[in-house]
Every structure is written in C-alpha cells, then in structure tokens.
Scaffold this motif. Structure first.
Motif, PDB file in Angstrom:
ATOM      1  N   ALA A   1       0.862  -1.195   0.000  1.00 26.39           N
ATOM      2  CA  ALA A   1       0.000   0.000   0.000  1.00 26.39           C
ATOM      3  C   ALA A   1       0.891   1.235   0.000  1.00 26.39           C
ATOM      4  N   GLN A   2       0.499   2.243  -0.783  1.00 28.84           N
ATOM      5  CA  GLN A   2       1.339   3.437  -0.869  1.00 28.84           C
ATOM      6  C   GLN A   2       0.476   4.693  -0.768  1.00 28.84           C
ATOM      7  N   LEU A   3       1.101   5.733  -0.253  1.00 32.87           N
ATOM      8  CA  LEU A   3       0.396   7.009  -0.123  1.00 32.87           C
ATOM      9  C   LEU A   3       1.243   8.124  -0.704  1.00 32.87           C
ATOM     10  N   GLY A   4       0.702   8.825  -1.676  1.00 29.97           N
ATOM     11  CA  GLY A   4       1.456   9.926  -2.290  1.00 29.97           C
ATOM     12  C   GLY A   4       2.211   9.436  -3.503  1.00 29.97           C
ATOM     13  N   LYS A   5       2.493  10.402  -4.401  1.00 26.06           N
ATOM     14  CA  LYS A   5       3.075  10.054  -5.691  1.00 26.06           C
ATOM     15  C   LYS A   5       4.473   9.444  -5.560  1.00 26.06           C
TER      16      LYS A   5
ATOM     17  N   GLY B   1      -6.609   5.490  -3.692  1.00 20.31           N
ATOM     18  CA  GLY B   1      -5.790   6.482  -3.023  1.00 20.31           C
ATOM     19  C   GLY B   1      -5.687   6.287  -1.527  1.00 20.31           C
ATOM     20  N   SER B   2      -6.826   6.104  -0.861  1.00 17.21           N
ATOM     21  CA  SER B   2      -6.760   6.131   0.599  1.00 17.21           C
ATOM     22  C   SER B   2      -6.225   4.816   1.150  1.00 17.21           C
ATOM     23  N   LEU B   3      -5.620   4.932   2.303  1.00 20.46           N
ATOM     24  CA  LEU B   3      -5.021   3.745   2.911  1.00 20.46           C
ATOM     25  C   LEU B   3      -6.086   2.720   3.280  1.00 20.46           C
TER      26      LEU B   3
ATOM     27  N   LYS C   1      -8.515  -2.535   2.558  1.00 21.55           N
ATOM     28  CA  LYS C   1      -9.706  -3.363   2.272  1.00 21.55           C
ATOM     29  C   LYS C   1      -9.399  -4.331   1.131  1.00 21.55           C
ATOM     30  N   VAL C   2      -8.701  -3.814   0.113  1.00 23.98           N
ATOM     31  CA  VAL C   2      -8.341  -4.680  -1.009  1.00 23.98           C
ATOM     32  C   VAL C   2      -7.406  -5.795  -0.517  1.00 23.98           C
ATOM     33  N   ALA C   3      -6.413  -5.391   0.281  1.00 18.81           N
ATOM     34  CA  ALA C   3      -5.446  -6.369   0.795  1.00 18.81           C
ATOM     35  C   ALA C   3      -6.168  -7.470   1.558  1.00 18.81           C
ATOM     36  N   ASN C   4      -7.164  -7.050   2.305  1.00 18.34           N
ATOM     37  CA  ASN C   4      -7.924  -7.987   3.108  1.00 18.34           C
ATOM     38  C   ASN C   4      -8.762  -8.908   2.231  1.00 18.34           C
ATOM     39  N   LYS C   5      -9.374  -8.313   1.228  1.00 19.01           N
ATOM     40  CA  LYS C   5     -10.264  -9.075   0.351  1.00 19.01           C
ATOM     41  C   LYS C   5      -9.502 -10.155  -0.408  1.00 19.01           C
ATOM     42  N   ILE C   6      -8.306  -9.823  -0.845  1.00 13.35           N
ATOM     43  CA  ILE C   6      -7.568 -10.817  -1.626  1.00 13.35           C
ATOM     44  C   ILE C   6      -6.774 -11.766  -0.728  1.00 13.35           C
ATOM     45  N   GLY C   7      -6.869 -11.543   0.583  1.00 13.83           N
ATOM     46  CA  GLY C   7      -6.276 -12.488   1.527  1.00 13.83           C
ATOM     47  C   GLY C   7      -4.774 -12.360   1.678  1.00 13.83           C
ATOM     48  N   ALA C   8      -4.223 -11.150   1.478  1.00 10.93           N
ATOM     49  CA  ALA C   8      -2.771 -10.974   1.635  1.00 10.93           C
ATOM     50  C   ALA C   8      -2.373 -11.273   3.087  1.00 10.93           C
ATOM     51  N   ARG C   9      -1.267 -11.956   3.243  1.00 10.52           N
ATOM     52  CA  ARG C   9      -0.819 -12.305   4.601  1.00 10.52           C
ATOM     53  C   ARG C   9      -0.258 -11.068   5.310  1.00 10.52           C
TER      54      ARG C   9
ATOM     55  N   ILE D   1      -1.984   7.179   8.527  1.00  8.17           N
ATOM     56  CA  ILE D   1      -2.731   6.927   9.759  1.00  8.17           C
ATOM     57  C   ILE D   1      -3.226   5.503   9.691  1.00  8.17           C
ATOM     58  N   ILE D   2      -2.682   4.708  10.533  1.00  7.98           N
ATOM     59  CA  ILE D   2      -3.002   3.291  10.453  1.00  7.98           C
ATOM     60  C   ILE D   2      -4.339   3.026  11.128  1.00  7.98           C
ATOM     61  N   PRO D   3      -5.291   2.507  10.374  1.00  2.11           N
ATOM     62  CA  PRO D   3      -6.551   2.196  11.031  1.00  2.11           C
ATOM     63  C   PRO D   3      -6.348   1.083  12.058  1.00  2.11           C
ATOM     64  N   PRO D   4      -7.055   1.162  13.150  1.00  3.38           N
ATOM     65  CA  PRO D   4      -6.903   0.084  14.120  1.00  3.38           C
ATOM     66  C   PRO D   4      -7.307  -1.251  13.495  1.00  3.38           C
ATOM     67  N   ALA D   5      -6.768  -2.308  14.077  1.00  2.00           N
ATOM     68  CA  ALA D   5      -6.952  -3.628  13.488  1.00  2.00           C
ATOM     69  C   ALA D   5      -8.409  -3.952  13.224  1.00  2.00           C
TER      70      ALA D   5
END
Ligand code: HAM
Length: 489
Positions: free
Chosen positions: A352-356, A383-385, A390-398, A473-477
């Motif tokens: 995940a990346q933020l900013g150009k 764009g948003s973290l 959410k994408v990372a979670n959906k595709i099941g990234a470890r 800003i890391i969302p809580p778990a």
C-alpha cells in the motif's frame, strides 16, 4: 417573389436496424477472472505431475485437416457423425476444429519423425476441443482436456503407468476415483465379436430403444454404452467381449490388472465398456469419482490403447496408448465436493502506498519483492489507505507493507500482519529478510537487487508531492476485518 418549390426528397428515411447485442454461442463458456483460480490450479497440478513422470509438453493446432479425425475416430462414431465443427476454409480445404487430441498428436509424432527419438515418447498437452453435442451440465461445445500419450511402447506396465498417472492426478486434486476397465481385444477379436453381437442384437431389435435401433445399422458395439432404460436388459444378456479375446489379449489384460492390484488402484471390470472412438484395441478405461455408477456425463476421463493408429496414418507400426481428463468436469466435481485448492492466488504481501513518490518507489519495490520470490499485489489506483487495506484484506494478503512520504524520508516501511492487525516500522532495506522470517520461508536464491535506497528520481518526485501529504494513519486492526483467504468462484 416567386414561390419556393418544395421538392420532396425521394430518399426514404433510413431505418436503423435494431442492434442485437452479441451473445455467447450455445454450449460455449466464458472463463471469467474469478473462474481462473480453479482452472490454473488444476492445470498447474496436472502439468507438475505429468512432468514428474517425464511427459513432455506438445502443442498442436486447434485446426486440422478434417480427415485426420474422420479416418481415425471412425465414420460411424457419434463425434464424426454428428459433432465435428467441419468447414471448408478459403483455400477450399476441408478442415475441422479438433474434437480430441490423440489424432493430432499421432500426426505430429509421424510428421516430426519422433520414431527416431528414444522410445517410448511420452507427451502431454492441454487445451480447448470442440464437439457440437447437446449442451448440458458437464458437456460443452468447447471444453478443455489434459491429455497424456505414450507412443512407441507396448507392455502391460505402460498401460498401468498411464492409469496410475491419471489416478494420482485426480487423487492429488482431492478426488477418489475408480477405474472402469475392459479389454476389447485386437481388431480381429473385435470384428468377430461384433458379428456375434450384431446377430444377437438383431434378434432383440424390437426390445431396443429407437437410438439403439439406429446404432444397430451403424455401430452396434456402441449399443453396449447405451444408458436408455429399455436397452439395459438386452445389454445384460448380450454376449461379452471377454469370451472372444485371443489368448494374447486375455493375458495382456490380466497382466495390466495385476499391476493395478499391486498399485492399490481400485478398478471395476466393465464388460460393456467399449468407448466412443474406433481407434482403440485391447485395454480401454474410464475414470469415475468413487461411488459414481457411470452415468452419461460423469466420466472424468478416459483412454486406452491404439496400436494401429500410427501405422494407419502411414507411420511405422508403433504401439501407443493414452488418456485424457476433462478439465471442466474435474472442476465441476471439485466444486461440488467443495474442495479447497492450493492457494494459487493468495498473495504473501500487499503493497500500500500514499502519495506520488511512494507510489513511484512502490513499482520498483514490487519488482524487487517479486524477484525475491514473494507473491506481491498492489492497487495503484486506490488512493486512501483504508481502501487499499480493504483490497489487501479481500484478496487475503498475509502481510501489507505501507509506504508514505515520511517512511520514504526515514528509509522505513510499515509492516502490518493482516491476521493479527499488529504492525511495526522496519528498515526498508530489511523488508525481504523480515518477510522471509515471518513467512517462515528460506530465501530461494540471492535476488538481483533492482532498487537501492530511495533514489534521486524519487527524491525529485517528493519535491512535487503535495505539501501536506496524507499521513499514514493506520486504522486500528478492528477497522479492517481480517478474514481467512477463501478460494471461491
Ligand atoms: P473422451 O472419452 O472422448 O476421450 O474424452 C475424455 C474426457 O473429456 C471425458 O471423460 C470428459 O471428461 C471430457 N469431455 C469429453 N467431451 C466433453 C464435452 N463435450 N464437454 C466437457 N467435457 C468433455 C478422448 O477424447 C480420447 N482422445 C482420450 C484418449 C487419449 N485416448 C487415448 N489417448
């Protein structure tokens, strides 16, 4: 002022034809991205096993001369009689979309002088085939097979090996199978038996189904395969081919069965199994899921010996045998049984990346991680973290790696464990080492380093980033619900 003459246009208003949206042809199937999971995993497994048994891949064209099939499969078989996609091409050659692989592989064996290679030649192939049959579940007009052939070898152990390979392929994909097996003897045995069977069936004609009555004229052997209820009693009382086998064919059959016993491969002797193609002799077999009774569309695969085919096409007399498994039927069975697949698409890490500037560095980092043997995914559009997580979670990234401007300046990256939701800041140079450690994986080989520390280009880019780039800003778990990766269609 002269009156203006109104000239009527002779042109009729053009009626626009209503545009019919294009539709999928009947019996054809799109394989959507979400459907690829099974397909790729199954094909990969099949290829791995075939390679480990020393089969080599071959690919032949989808389009061949029509008589390649009409001659080898037999004029009176269902495939040639009703199901081939046959047409004349622009050079007025009669061509056909291949309805099966064996004939094309035999052509290739002869045409490329494979007889001069070390025998036997073991080949495998995978791809689409076409049969214009009535579509139904498990039967399509375009379907895929995985096919293995052994050319230039005849011994009971060769037949047993083919059956064992198919059996392991299916078992490793989680399907317990039973082999239905028979011997249809040499072509002479078969001709004699066919005469006997025909006179028996003629004597029973009035008890036969309409379809079987037609088959009686064209291909009486196929009546043994009939699933029509009214035919069953006639078939049960029919003479059996085993009584017409020569001593040689009988002994060969017994030897193959002995190997299957030794290998603990469950089989059922099926005296009515004749298969729908004319090129077979001696051993013929089909694979069914254990407990299946052998219904019309339920064979997962089938094959047999075809010792006369290479010679029939002008090659040296060369014995051969093979089998094919239907990929769609295999997948259908796996889905019905809700079998899990090896996590083909489950990524190790989402970036995940933020900013150009972070985005730019991410591309190089992704490449670096991929070279180090990780399955990496990213979504460079979101764009948003939280959207990216959410994408990372959906595709099941470890794991997720999070990179923002601050991290880039510090030479760090945030590593988030998607299962526990915990995260820590690590040195960006040690990211591969950390991932190897956490995934409990040995580094496969020293990876070529494609990126160094944050290079000049990225630094220049950072100058142009918005003055107040989004903070990481890391969302809580608990914001991102982490679910175990699932493999579904
Ligand atoms: P086959 O029995 O015609 O054999 O086809 C093998 C498998 O392909 C079937 O068991 C089934 O799983 C799948 N299959 C056949 N037709 C369809 C269809 N219309 N839709 C979906 N799946 C289908 C052969 O093709 C031989 N060439 C096998 C062989 C190889 N014999 C010797 N070497």
């Amino acid at each position: 002022m002269p009156k203006k003459k109104i000239v009527k246009s002779s042109l009729k208003p053009v009626r626009r034809k209503k545009f019919e949206p294009p539709r999928l042809l009947r019996g054809m199937k799109d394989i959507l991205p979400e459907d690829q999971q099974y397909r790729l995993a199954v094909i990969k497994k099949l290829e791995d096993i075939a390679t480990s048994y020393s089969y080599q891949r071959i690919d032949t064209p989808i389009l061949e001369q029509a008589n390649l099939f009409t001659r080898s499969l037999g004029e009176d078989t269902d495939i040639v009689d009703k199901e081939m996609y046959i047409f004349e091409d622009k050079s007025e050659d009669r061509v056909s979309l291949r309805p099966e692989f064996t004939a094309g592989l035999v052509r290739a064996y002869i045409e490329h002088g494979m007889l001069n290679r070390t025998q036997p030649v073991k080949l495998y192939t995978v791809g689409p085939l076409f049969r214009h049959d009535r579509p139904q579940a498990g039967r399509y007009r375009q379907f895929n097979q995985f096919d293995c052939e052994i050319m230039g070898g005849k011994a009971p152990i060769v037949d047993a090996e083919l059956i064992a390979v198919a059996h392991s392929l299916l078992r490793d994909l989680g399907i317990d199978t039973q082999v239905h097996i028979n011997s249809i003897g040499s072509s002479e045995d078969r001709a004699q038996y066919s005469n006997e069977l025909t006179s028996y069936l003629k004597s029973q004609k009035r008890r036969l189904s309409e379809e079987s009555k037609l088959r009686l004229l064209k291909n009486p052997l196929r009546i043994l395969d009939s699933k029509a209820e009214e035919d069953q009693a006639v078939i049960a009382e029919a003479p059996q081919i085993v009584d017409w086998l020569s001593d040689e064919s009988k002994e060969y059959f017994i030897n193959v069965l002995e190997y299957l016993d030794d290998l603990n491969i469950p089989y059922v002797l099926q005296p009515t199994l004749v298969r729908g193609l004319d090129y077979y002799n001696d051993i013929v077999f089909e694979f069914y899921e254990e407990g299946e009774t052998g219904g019309a569309q339920s064979a997962l695969g089938g094959g047999g010996r075809y010792d006369g085919l290479i010679e029939m096409f002008g090659g040296q007399p060369t014995p051969a045998a093979g089998f094919a498994i239907g990929i769609e039927r295999l997948i259908l069975t796996m889905k019905t049984k809700q079998l899990q697949l090896p996590g083909l698409y489950v990524p190790d890490v989402f970036l995940a990346q933020l900013g150009k500037s972070a985005q730019k560095y991410s591309l190089a980092l992704m490449d670096q991680l991929r070279l180090s043997g990780f399955q990496v995914r990213a979504n460079l559009v979101k764009g948003s973290l939280s959207a990216q997580l959410k994408v990372a979670n959906k595709i099941g990234a470890r794991f997720t790696l999070i990179l923002g401007k601050k991290e880039l300046l510090d030479g760090t990256i945030i590593l988030r464990d998607m299962e526990s939701g915990s995260q820590e800041i690590i040195d960006i140079q040690k990211v591969e080492k950390e991932l190897h450690k956490r995934l409990d994986r040995e580094p496969s080989k020293p990876a070529v380093r494609t990126i160094g520390p944050i290079d000049e280009v990225v630094r220049a880019e950072m100058e142009h980033d918005s003055p107040n780039p989004e903070e990481v800003i890391i969302p809580p778990a608990e914001v991102v619900e982490t679910v175990a990766p699932t493999v579904e269609e």
